[in-house]
Design a protein around this motif. Structure first.
Motif, PDB file in Angstrom:
ATOM      1  N   GLY A 257     -40.278  21.451 -12.437  1.00  0.00           N
ATOM      2  CA  GLY A 257     -41.087  21.434 -13.646  1.00  0.00           C
ATOM      3  C   GLY A 257     -42.570  21.533 -13.366  1.00  0.00           C
ATOM      4  N   HIS A 258     -43.350  21.867 -14.396  1.00  0.00           N
ATOM      5  CA  HIS A 258     -44.797  21.989 -14.243  1.00  0.00           C
ATOM      6  C   HIS A 258     -45.456  20.654 -13.932  1.00  0.00           C
ATOM      7  N   THR A 259     -44.790  19.549 -14.266  1.00  0.00           N
ATOM      8  CA  THR A 259     -45.361  18.246 -13.959  1.00  0.00           C
ATOM      9  C   THR A 259     -45.319  17.964 -12.467  1.00  0.00           C
ATOM     10  N   GLN A 260     -44.567  18.742 -11.702  1.00  0.00           N
ATOM     11  CA  GLN A 260     -44.417  18.485 -10.276  1.00  0.00           C
ATOM     12  C   GLN A 260     -45.278  19.391  -9.399  1.00  0.00           C
ATOM     13  N   VAL A 261     -45.652  20.535  -9.880  1.00  0.00           N
ATOM     14  CA  VAL A 261     -46.467  21.452  -9.092  1.00  0.00           C
ATOM     15  C   VAL A 261     -47.514  22.065 -10.016  1.00  0.00           C
ATOM     16  N   SER A 262     -48.771  22.012  -9.598  1.00  0.00           N
ATOM     17  CA  SER A 262     -49.845  22.400 -10.497  1.00  0.00           C
ATOM     18  C   SER A 262     -51.113  22.682  -9.713  1.00  0.00           C
ATOM     19  N   LEU A 263     -51.931  23.594 -10.217  1.00  0.00           N
ATOM     20  CA  LEU A 263     -53.228  23.849  -9.601  1.00  0.00           C
ATOM     21  C   LEU A 263     -54.162  22.659  -9.746  1.00  0.00           C
ATOM     22  N   ILE A 264     -53.853  21.744 -10.636  1.00  0.00           N
ATOM     23  CA  ILE A 264     -54.707  20.576 -10.826  1.00  0.00           C
ATOM     24  C   ILE A 264     -54.658  19.672  -9.597  1.00  0.00           C
ATOM     25  N   LYS A 265     -53.484  19.481  -9.021  1.00  0.00           N
ATOM     26  CA  LYS A 265     -53.371  18.570  -7.880  1.00  0.00           C
ATOM     27  C   LYS A 265     -53.043  19.267  -6.561  1.00  0.00           C
ATOM     28  N   ASP A 266     -52.498  20.462  -6.605  1.00  0.00           N
ATOM     29  CA  ASP A 266     -52.032  21.145  -5.395  1.00  0.00           C
ATOM     30  C   ASP A 266     -53.008  22.224  -4.943  1.00  0.00           C
ATOM     31  N   VAL A 267     -52.798  22.736  -3.729  1.00  0.00           N
ATOM     32  CA  VAL A 267     -53.712  23.705  -3.128  1.00  0.00           C
ATOM     33  C   VAL A 267     -52.916  24.906  -2.633  1.00  0.00           C
ATOM     34  N   ILE A 268     -53.372  26.098  -3.014  1.00  0.00           N
ATOM     35  CA  ILE A 268     -52.786  27.336  -2.511  1.00  0.00           C
ATOM     36  C   ILE A 268     -53.429  27.663  -1.162  1.00  0.00           C
ATOM     37  N   VAL A 269     -52.605  27.875  -0.141  1.00  0.00           N
ATOM     38  CA  VAL A 269     -53.118  28.192   1.190  1.00  0.00           C
ATOM     39  C   VAL A 269     -52.635  29.586   1.587  1.00  0.00           C
ATOM     40  N   PRO A 270     -53.368  30.273   2.456  1.00  0.00           N
ATOM     41  CA  PRO A 270     -52.959  31.623   2.852  1.00  0.00           C
ATOM     42  C   PRO A 270     -51.879  31.618   3.924  1.00  0.00           C
ATOM     43  N   TYR A 271     -51.073  32.682   3.929  1.00  0.00           N
ATOM     44  CA  TYR A 271     -50.246  32.957   5.098  1.00  0.00           C
ATOM     45  C   TYR A 271     -51.162  33.258   6.283  1.00  0.00           C
TER      46      TYR A 271
END
Length: 483
Positions: A257-271
């Protein structure tokens, strides 16, 4: 008498004091006008929007505590990797040539694999390597390792989750979706969670200040519910829309669900990129308009690949090739990307892939056809200054994509390429030291990840504080953290 003449008459009646006020007002307006002109028209030596880094204060630090996990989940796991037989998923495994694996399996800090399907998922290795570097050598990192969890802003969990996943895939990929103990990746996930969630550090924050690096889209998704409150470092959110095998047959379709993964708390990292960097000074004339080398068929959002392939494969100046994960395929990709103006980046099984970061290192302008993509370091850099974004609907119109790219002027292409050269260091993990233990580039990938995490700290502290004042026996409802 008109209103204007009435105002003038009123000023005249008040005498010299009114004239003084009028003069003062005019002077103030002129001063403000000149200040604005100088402010907004001063010359600049270089574009500033491409690197929107606001964290230049030399006193700025992110205090990181490293969770106490046994070595078997990080560097010990690497030693185990170097003792495995060759990976049967590729024709030639560069990590298992005579003499190499024995030497590496005996090192305290082994190197990360060069196997192309494994090395691209290595963020956790480089992050831990930075934290393991002696303090007197850590002159480029904004992260400061602390040894008392009470002093920490965040808690880093040193589990090489992507490597664990890839090792299971190389041994027996059929059981990866199964929650059974002979699935060694699942077994390790459960053991790590048991250790971490029973620690005092986890209990004091509910895990909200913990960091899990998941640089493989399938890493840790057997325990996704348990790590949901934490800061997740992921290559994109597509890997979290996977079949969740509740039983050994894997017939469940539950999605996170969206409550578990979000740009608000998480970070996108590169390959981690697979191709070497091309310096702008070494760039040569490019003879192809558009290049793509990779798999033709993918699932979910990646079905667009096959459609684009059939539309583009016979277009003049367009090269569409099936990719193979070996040294021959690597050399073909280097040549193709360096000889092409644009590199196609369609969605795959997940919205992004390593191909995007290979294009950046090759100074090949990315053409991104992936409507759901999330990108690393947005807010620090502006991808529109070195990439072309195209909607799936436009890309699938006959002739539209080729015509659109042909209409981008030579001057604009050169500007894109200059901007690509500026951001190349931001997508470089390797610090050039054995075992990844050594000072990092302040502009490199590891430091950019720490900066993005730093931005989350105020929100994390607020969430932890709110949770502490919650009366016993109550629960805070899940809310969609939509972005």
């Amino acid at each position: 008498m008109t209103k204007s003449s009435s105002s003038l008459s009123s000023s005249s009646v008040n005498g010299p004091w009114s004239i003084y006020k009028l003069f003062f007002s005019i002077s103030l307006i002129c001063t403000l006008f000149m200040s604005s002109y100088l402010l907004f028209n001063k010359p600049v030596s270089a574009p500033t929007s491409i690197l929107q880094n606001t964290l230049q204060d030399p006193g700025f630090t992110l205090k990181v505590f490293v969770s106490e996990l046994p070595r078997s989940y990080n560097y010990g796991l690497l030693q185990e990797y170097w003792s495995l037989p060759p990976d049967n998923r590729i024709r030639f495994d560069p990590d298992h040539v005579p003499g190499l694996k024995q030497n590496n399996s005996n090192l305290e800090f082994p190197p990360y694999p060069k196997n192309p399907v494994t090395t691209q998922n290595s963020a956790e290795y480089w992050l831990l390597g930075d934290l393991m570097t002696p303090e007197h050598l850590r002159n480029g990192s904004i992260a400061k390792r602390v040894y008392d969890v009470k002093e920490a802003d965040v808690v880093f969990v040193p589990f090489f989750s992507a490597l664990s996943c890839e090792m299971q895939l190389s041994i027996d990929r059929r059981i990866l979706p199964m929650k059974v103990m002979k699935n060694l990746d699942y077994k390790r996930q459960k053991e790590v969670i048991d250790i971490v969630t029973n620690s005092e550090a986890w209990k004091r924050s509910g895990g909200r200040d913990h960091i899990f690096a998941l640089s493989n889209p399938m890493a840790m998704w057997h325990v996704k519910d348990e790590i949901a409150p934490a800061i997740l470092l992921v290559v994109d959110f597509g890997g979290w829309v996977q079949i969740d095998a509740k039983a050994s047959h894997g017939n469940s379709n539950e999605k996170i669900g969206h409550t578990q993964v979000s740009l608000i708390k998480d970070v996108i990292v590169p390959y981690n990129h697979l191709l070497p960097a091309l310096q702008l000074s070494d760039n040569q004339p490019r003879h192809n308009l558009l290049f793509y080398k990779g798999a033709k068929h993918r699932q979910r959002g990646g079905v667009i690949r096959a459609k684009l392939w059939s539309m583009l494969e016979h277009e003049p100046g367009v090269v569409m090739e099936e990719g193979v994960a070996d040294e021959t395929g690597r050399q073909q990709s280097i040549k193709g990307m360096r000889d092409s103006e644009f590199c196609l980046h369609p969605a795959g099984d997940t919205p992004t892939s390593c191909r995007l970061f290979d294009a950046i290192q090759s100074l090949c302008i990315p053409v991104i056809v992936s409507d759901q993509i999330e990108l690393p370091f947005e807010g620090i850099i502006d991808y529109s200054e070195f990439s072309v974004f195209v909607s799936s609907n436009d890309a699938l119109q006959p002739k539209w994509l080729v015509t659109h790219l042909q209409n981008i002027s030579k001057e604009q292409r050169e500007e894109y390429r200059k901007n690509l050269a500026r951001v190349q260091p931001m997508f470089e993990y390797d610090n050039g030291f054995p075992g990844g233990i050594g000072p990092i580039d302040p502009n490199g990938t590891v430091n950019q990840i720490w900066k993005k995490i730093y931005h989350k700290v105020p929100m994390i502290k607020e969430a932890v504080t709110r949770n502490r004042r919650k009366p016993p026996g109550t629960s805070i409802p899940l809310r969609c953290q939509c972005t």
